[in-house]
Scaffold this motif. Structure first.
Motif, mmCIF file in Angstrom:
data_model
loop_
_atom_site.group_PDB
_atom_site.id
_atom_site.type_symbol
_atom_site.label_atom_id
_atom_site.label_comp_id
_atom_site.label_asym_id
_atom_site.label_seq_id
_atom_site.Cartn_x
_atom_site.Cartn_y
_atom_site.Cartn_z
ATOM 1 N N THR A 9 -25.946 -17.713 -34.860
ATOM 2 C CA THR A 9 -27.520 -17.291 -33.959
ATOM 3 C C THR A 9 -27.987 -18.136 -32.438
ATOM 4 O O THR A 9 -26.593 -18.860 -32.340
ATOM 5 C CB THR A 9 -28.444 -18.544 -34.943
ATOM 6 N N LYS A 10 -28.098 -17.579 -31.931
ATOM 7 C CA LYS A 10 -28.516 -17.557 -30.510
ATOM 8 C C LYS A 10 -29.461 -18.417 -29.874
ATOM 9 O O LYS A 10 -30.762 -18.551 -30.541
ATOM 10 C CB LYS A 10 -28.816 -16.177 -29.806
ATOM 11 N N LYS A 11 -29.230 -20.050 -28.896
ATOM 12 C CA LYS A 11 -30.428 -20.289 -28.555
ATOM 13 C C LYS A 11 -31.466 -20.012 -27.822
ATOM 14 O O LYS A 11 -31.128 -18.905 -27.096
ATOM 15 C CB LYS A 11 -29.968 -21.382 -27.810
ATOM 16 N N ARG A 12 -33.286 -19.763 -28.769
ATOM 17 C CA ARG A 12 -33.842 -19.284 -28.150
ATOM 18 C C ARG A 12 -34.440 -20.797 -26.799
ATOM 19 O O ARG A 12 -34.556 -21.713 -27.602
ATOM 20 C CB ARG A 12 -34.415 -18.571 -28.218
ATOM 21 N N ASN A 13 -34.862 -20.479 -26.187
ATOM 22 C CA ASN A 13 -35.858 -21.273 -25.054
ATOM 23 C C ASN A 13 -36.973 -20.821 -25.086
ATOM 24 O O ASN A 13 -38.153 -20.001 -26.092
ATOM 25 C CB ASN A 13 -36.035 -21.340 -23.713
ATOM 26 N N LYS A 18 -32.342 -15.716 -24.570
ATOM 27 C CA LYS A 18 -31.421 -16.730 -24.501
ATOM 28 C C LYS A 18 -31.079 -17.356 -24.084
ATOM 29 O O LYS A 18 -31.201 -17.143 -22.347
ATOM 30 C CB LYS A 18 -30.325 -15.549 -24.868
ATOM 31 N N ASN A 19 -30.982 -18.821 -23.136
ATOM 32 C CA ASN A 19 -30.115 -19.893 -22.694
ATOM 33 C C ASN A 19 -29.637 -19.668 -21.932
ATOM 34 O O ASN A 19 -28.217 -19.629 -22.167
ATOM 35 C CB ASN A 19 -30.338 -20.654 -23.497
ATOM 36 N N SER A 20 -29.647 -19.062 -20.361
ATOM 37 C CA SER A 20 -28.977 -18.984 -19.479
ATOM 38 C C SER A 20 -29.765 -19.726 -18.662
ATOM 39 O O SER A 20 -31.096 -19.010 -18.108
ATOM 40 C CB SER A 20 -28.050 -17.541 -19.249
ATOM 41 N N ASN A 23 -31.331 -15.216 -16.669
ATOM 42 C CA ASN A 23 -32.525 -15.021 -18.077
ATOM 43 C C ASN A 23 -33.679 -15.797 -18.126
ATOM 44 O O ASN A 23 -34.879 -15.454 -18.243
ATOM 45 C CB ASN A 23 -32.192 -15.407 -19.281
#
Length: 59
Positions: A9-13, A18-20, A23
């Protein structure tokens, strides 16, 4: 029971991306969320570190 993390699972803010740093910047542009001018800039050091990783895929 201890909470377990799901693999893959990818972290979302809060903006839903996606947290970068790249992005987050692009999502803020699309959303039109502004910051004060003194908080708006990205330092040269962090920007150059970002550029080094552009186009590289994670294993």
């Amino acid at each position: 029971m201890a909470a377990t993390k799901k693999k893959g699972t990818k972290k979302r803010n809060k903006l839903g991306v996606k947290n970068s740093l790249v992005n987050n910047i692009n999502a803020r542009k699309k959303k039109g969320t502004a910051r004060p001018k003194r908080k708006k800039t990205v330092s040269r050091k962090s920007y150059s570190a970002m550029q080094k990783n552009w186009g590289k895929k994670k294993k």
